[in-house]
Design a protein around this motif. Structure first.
Motif, PDB file in Angstrom:
ATOM      1  N   PHE A  92      35.177  36.930  49.506  1.00 26.66           N
ATOM      2  CA  PHE A  92      34.165  37.300  48.513  1.00 26.66           C
ATOM      3  C   PHE A  92      33.672  36.083  47.742  1.00 26.66           C
ATOM      4  CE2 PHE A  92      32.664  38.328  44.360  1.00 26.66           C
ATOM      5  CZ  PHE A  92      31.742  39.323  44.623  1.00 26.66           C
ATOM      6  N   VAL A  93      34.595  35.282  47.264  1.00 21.38           N
ATOM      7  CA  VAL A  93      34.213  34.112  46.460  1.00 21.38           C
ATOM      8  C   VAL A  93      33.420  33.117  47.310  1.00 21.38           C
ATOM      9  CG1 VAL A  93      35.132  32.073  45.254  1.00 21.38           C
ATOM     10  CG2 VAL A  93      36.063  34.346  44.764  1.00 21.38           C
ATOM     11  N   LEU A  94      33.825  32.947  48.562  1.00 20.36           N
ATOM     12  CA  LEU A  94      33.103  32.027  49.447  1.00 20.36           C
ATOM     13  C   LEU A  94      31.684  32.531  49.712  1.00 20.36           C
ATOM     14  CD1 LEU A  94      33.073  29.528  51.246  1.00 20.36           C
ATOM     15  CD2 LEU A  94      34.183  30.873  53.047  1.00 20.36           C
ATOM     16  N   LYS A  95      31.557  33.817  49.929  1.00 18.64           N
ATOM     17  CA  LYS A  95      30.224  34.399  50.158  1.00 18.64           C
ATOM     18  C   LYS A  95      29.348  34.248  48.902  1.00 18.64           C
ATOM     19  CE  LYS A  95      27.081  37.042  52.192  1.00 18.64           C
ATOM     20  NZ  LYS A  95      26.145  36.408  53.153  1.00 18.64           N
ATOM     21  N   ALA A  96      29.941  34.513  47.753  1.00 19.92           N
ATOM     22  CA  ALA A  96      29.200  34.332  46.500  1.00 19.92           C
ATOM     23  C   ALA A  96      28.746  32.882  46.372  1.00 19.92           C
ATOM     24  CB  ALA A  96      30.071  34.731  45.300  1.00 19.92           C
ATOM     25  N   PHE A  97      29.651  31.969  46.652  1.00 20.75           N
ATOM     26  CA  PHE A  97      29.358  30.530  46.584  1.00 20.75           C
ATOM     27  C   PHE A  97      28.197  30.187  47.523  1.00 20.75           C
ATOM     28  CE2 PHE A  97      30.322  26.124  47.960  1.00 20.75           C
ATOM     29  CZ  PHE A  97      30.385  25.488  46.735  1.00 20.75           C
ATOM     30  N   ASN A  98      28.217  30.728  48.737  1.00 27.21           N
ATOM     31  CA  ASN A  98      27.114  30.517  49.697  1.00 27.21           C
ATOM     32  C   ASN A  98      25.787  30.985  49.119  1.00 27.21           C
ATOM     33  OD1 ASN A  98      28.961  31.508  52.729  1.00 27.21           O
ATOM     34  ND2 ASN A  98      28.928  29.563  51.656  1.00 27.21           N
ATOM     35  N   GLU A  99      25.787  32.184  48.564  1.00 25.56           N
ATOM     36  CA  GLU A  99      24.532  32.779  48.078  1.00 25.56           C
ATOM     37  C   GLU A  99      24.013  32.044  46.839  1.00 25.56           C
ATOM     38  OE1 GLU A  99      22.929  34.674  49.878  1.00 25.56           O
ATOM     39  OE2 GLU A  99      24.499  35.346  51.259  1.00 25.56           O
ATOM     40  N   ASP A 152      41.716  28.794  41.650  1.00 20.95           N
ATOM     41  CA  ASP A 152      42.924  29.468  42.102  1.00 20.95           C
ATOM     42  C   ASP A 152      42.588  30.953  42.090  1.00 20.95           C
ATOM     43  OD1 ASP A 152      45.262  30.937  42.248  1.00 20.95           O
ATOM     44  OD2 ASP A 152      46.447  29.406  41.232  1.00 20.95           O
ATOM     45  N   LEU A 153      42.614  31.575  43.249  1.00 16.33           N
ATOM     46  CA  LEU A 153      42.133  32.953  43.349  1.00 16.33           C
ATOM     47  C   LEU A 153      42.991  33.926  42.541  1.00 16.33           C
ATOM     48  CD1 LEU A 153      41.171  32.756  47.092  1.00 16.33           C
ATOM     49  CD2 LEU A 153      39.575  33.020  45.191  1.00 16.33           C
ATOM     50  N   GLY A 154      44.184  33.510  42.171  1.00 13.08           N
ATOM     51  CA  GLY A 154      45.029  34.334  41.307  1.00 13.08           C
ATOM     52  C   GLY A 154      44.351  34.613  39.974  1.00 13.08           C
ATOM     53  N   PHE A 155      43.426  33.741  39.600  1.00 16.36           N
ATOM     54  CA  PHE A 155      42.697  33.932  38.345  1.00 16.36           C
ATOM     55  C   PHE A 155      41.911  35.235  38.339  1.00 16.36           C
ATOM     56  CE2 PHE A 155      38.775  33.559  35.890  1.00 16.36           C
ATOM     57  CZ  PHE A 155      39.303  33.320  34.631  1.00 16.36           C
ATOM     58  N   LEU A 156      41.441  35.643  39.509  1.00 19.11           N
ATOM     59  CA  LEU A 156      40.637  36.861  39.578  1.00 19.11           C
ATOM     60  C   LEU A 156      41.459  38.078  39.160  1.00 19.11           C
ATOM     61  CD1 LEU A 156      38.673  36.224  42.890  1.00 19.11           C
ATOM     62  CD2 LEU A 156      38.043  35.605  40.561  1.00 19.11           C
ATOM     63  N   ASP A 157      42.737  38.083  39.534  1.00 21.52           N
ATOM     64  CA  ASP A 157      43.624  39.172  39.093  1.00 21.52           C
ATOM     65  C   ASP A 157      43.847  39.092  37.597  1.00 21.52           C
ATOM     66  OD1 ASP A 157      43.917  39.974  41.699  1.00 21.52           O
ATOM     67  OD2 ASP A 157      45.671  38.674  42.024  1.00 21.52           O
ATOM     68  N   GLN A 158      44.031  37.857  37.145  1.00 21.38           N
ATOM     69  CA  GLN A 158      44.281  37.622  35.720  1.00 21.38           C
ATOM     70  C   GLN A 158      43.091  38.102  34.886  1.00 21.38           C
ATOM     71  OE1 GLN A 158      44.985  33.496  34.959  1.00 21.38           O
ATOM     72  NE2 GLN A 158      45.591  33.914  32.848  1.00 21.38           N
ATOM     73  N   LEU A 159      41.899  37.817  35.390  1.00 18.83           N
ATOM     74  CA  LEU A 159      40.668  38.208  34.713  1.00 18.83           C
ATOM     75  C   LEU A 159      40.669  39.715  34.488  1.00 18.83           C
ATOM     76  CD1 LEU A 159      37.854  37.026  33.831  1.00 18.83           C
ATOM     77  CD2 LEU A 159      37.040  37.679  36.084  1.00 18.83           C
ATOM     78  N   GLN A 160      41.127  40.411  35.507  1.00 20.92           N
ATOM     79  CA  GLN A 160      41.154  41.860  35.449  1.00 20.92           C
ATOM     80  C   GLN A 160      42.292  42.358  34.554  1.00 20.92           C
ATOM     81  OE1 GLN A 160      39.919  43.290  39.088  1.00 20.92           O
ATOM     82  NE2 GLN A 160      40.709  45.346  38.879  1.00 20.92           N
ATOM     83  N   ARG A 161      43.468  41.783  34.757  1.00 20.46           N
ATOM     84  CA  ARG A 161      44.658  42.263  34.046  1.00 20.46           C
ATOM     85  C   ARG A 161      44.649  41.877  32.578  1.00 20.46           C
ATOM     86  NH1 ARG A 161      47.923  40.619  38.020  1.00 20.46           N
ATOM     87  NH2 ARG A 161      48.335  38.705  36.872  1.00 20.46           N
ATOM     88  N   ASN A 162      44.466  40.595  32.307  1.00 27.05           N
ATOM     89  CA  ASN A 162      44.626  40.116  30.925  1.00 27.05           C
ATOM     90  C   ASN A 162      43.366  40.235  30.095  1.00 27.05           C
ATOM     91  OD1 ASN A 162      46.992  39.408  32.065  1.00 27.05           O
ATOM     92  ND2 ASN A 162      46.818  37.213  31.692  1.00 27.05           N
ATOM     93  N   TYR A 163      42.219  40.172  30.749  1.00 28.45           N
ATOM     94  CA  TYR A 163      40.982  40.129  29.969  1.00 28.45           C
ATOM     95  C   TYR A 163      40.111  41.354  30.190  1.00 28.45           C
ATOM     96  CZ  TYR A 163      42.601  35.442  29.200  1.00 28.45           C
ATOM     97  OH  TYR A 163      43.374  34.371  28.863  1.00 28.45           O
ATOM     98  N   GLY A 164      40.576  42.260  31.028  1.00 30.36           N
ATOM     99  CA  GLY A 164      39.889  43.527  31.203  1.00 30.36           C
ATOM    100  C   GLY A 164      38.521  43.422  31.848  1.00 30.36           C
ATOM    101  N   ALA A 165      38.239  42.289  32.493  1.00 33.72           N
ATOM    102  CA  ALA A 165      36.948  42.148  33.165  1.00 33.72           C
ATOM    103  C   ALA A 165      37.082  42.662  34.597  1.00 33.72           C
ATOM    104  CB  ALA A 165      36.501  40.695  33.162  1.00 33.72           C
ATOM    105  N   GLN A 166      36.347  43.696  34.881  1.00 34.91           N
ATOM    106  CA  GLN A 166      36.508  44.388  36.157  1.00 34.91           C
ATOM    107  C   GLN A 166      35.413  44.022  37.144  1.00 34.91           C
ATOM    108  OE1 GLN A 166      38.950  46.697  36.614  1.00 34.91           O
ATOM    109  NE2 GLN A 166      39.719  46.657  34.513  1.00 34.91           N
ATOM    110  N   GLY A 167      35.750  44.110  38.394  1.00 36.34           N
ATOM    111  CA  GLY A 167      34.729  44.203  39.420  1.00 36.34           C
ATOM    112  C   GLY A 167      34.269  42.912  40.043  1.00 36.34           C
ATOM    113  N   ARG A 168      33.588  43.078  41.188  1.00 35.47           N
ATOM    114  CA  ARG A 168      33.162  41.952  41.986  1.00 35.47           C
ATOM    115  C   ARG A 168      32.076  41.118  41.308  1.00 35.47           C
ATOM    116  NH1 ARG A 168      36.848  40.208  45.342  1.00 35.47           N
ATOM    117  NH2 ARG A 168      37.232  41.518  47.158  1.00 35.47           N
ATOM    118  N   TYR A 169      31.192  41.783  40.624  1.00 35.96           N
ATOM    119  CA  TYR A 169      30.097  41.015  40.030  1.00 35.96           C
ATOM    120  C   TYR A 169      30.621  40.121  38.914  1.00 35.96           C
ATOM    121  CZ  TYR A 169      25.411  39.971  38.325  1.00 35.96           C
ATOM    122  OH  TYR A 169      24.279  39.326  37.948  1.00 35.96           O
TER     123      TYR A 169
END
Ligand code: ZN
Length: 296
Positions: A92-99, A152-169
């Motif tokens: 997902f992140v690579l595709k976003a980076f491409n776009e 570090d892709l682990g940040f994406l989980d952290q974003l969701q868990r610790n900061y409540g930011a959800q979703g792909r966008y």
């Protein structure tokens, strides 16, 4: 959100996950408060300039994850199978980076300029960069001297868990923010801000906030341009996600979690400021709509 179905391109990817094992003795990093695009080059400036570091040691090992190596073509192969972009964070992140790069490439070409893509580095735990050694704790960041986005892709989980930011966008917004810093390097904004900071150290944090808010604004511009060009389809709910993420990583929110809010020490801007900046870009849909930095 939905991306177009062009294949994923891993030619800018350096996959250093699990390969470095630096493990300890981390030289760069602002701790948890540095989350989302820590302005590493400020630290470089404080530590005496990026030149010495890049001269002193080989910063990224070619061969262990650079373009054309087994690792990144493995990623490309896996990411180009059906459903992979939704399923795997790295895809997902690579595709976003491409776009993101595609949109900025077209935008620069329209104004007669050449867009040079940044590189994307996946790492775990710690990584050597042109800005020094960094740990995962600093969150995703862009390093101007080597022109690479580090995640570090682990940040994406952290974003969701610790900061409540959800979703792909919300995740795409993060990547777009970091590439926004790359634009600031290409346009000379980053150099001007660094100069101004050196000239007047008391303005270091306010100038950092200006730079960060402009990167948020660029992420908003990208969203609209990408939507208009068909690179990605963004709906109302998606916008809420990105705004949620922009707010979640506001300095006040992060400091409130740590127990104390002190605007003097902000380097990225408040939740409200970050949300407003993203929206300014989203609605303005031009780089110019994000203004020039530094400003008074
Ligand atoms: Zn940033």
């Amino acid at each position: 959100m939905q991306f177009d179905d062009e294949s994923v391109d891993a030619s800018e990817l350096e996959d250093q996950r699990g390969g470095g094992g630096l493990g300890r003795g981390l030289a760069v990093g602002g701790g948890g408060a540095g989350i989302l695009g820590v302005v590493i080059y400020l630290l470089v400036a404080v530590l005496g300039g990026g030149g010495s570091d890049s001269a002193g040691s080989p910063l990224s090992q070619p061969g262990s994850g650079t373009s054309g190596s087994g690792t990144s073509s493995d990623v490309a192969r896996r990411c180009n199978t059906a459903g992979a972009i939704d399923q795997y964070d790295d895809c997902f992140v690579l595709k976003a980076f491409n776009e993101i790069n595609e949109v900025w490439g077209a935008q620069f070409a329209r104004s007669g300029q050449t867009y040079t893509k940044p590189r994307l580095v996946y790492f775990s735990q710690a990584v050597r960069t042109g800005c020094g050694t960094a740990s995962s704790q600093v969150g995703p960041f862009y390093c101007p001297p080597d022109r690479k986005v580090y995640i570090d892709l682990g940040f994406l989980d952290q974003l969701q868990r610790n900061y409540g930011a959800q979703g792909r966008y919300a995740q795409a917004y993060i990547v777009a923010h970091e590439v926004g810093h790359h634009l600031q390097t290409l346009t000379g904004t980053e150099a001007r801000v660094r100069q101004a900071q050196q000239a007047d150290p008391s303005r270091e944090n306010p100038l950092s906030v200006q730079l960060e808010l402009q990167a948020d604004c660029y992420a908003g511009v990208w969203s609209t341009l990408a939507n208009n060009a068909g690179n990605v389809t963004i709906g109302e709910a998606d916008l809420d996600e990105a705004l949620g993420a922009a707010q979640a990583v506001g300095d006040d929110r992060i400091q409130a979690q740590a127990g104390q809010v002190n605007p003097e020490t902000w380097t990225h801007g408040s939740a409200q400021q970050r949300k407003d900046s993203f929206l300014t870009g989203y609605r303005g849909a031009t780089l110019a709509s994000c203004g020039t930095v530094p400003h008074a």
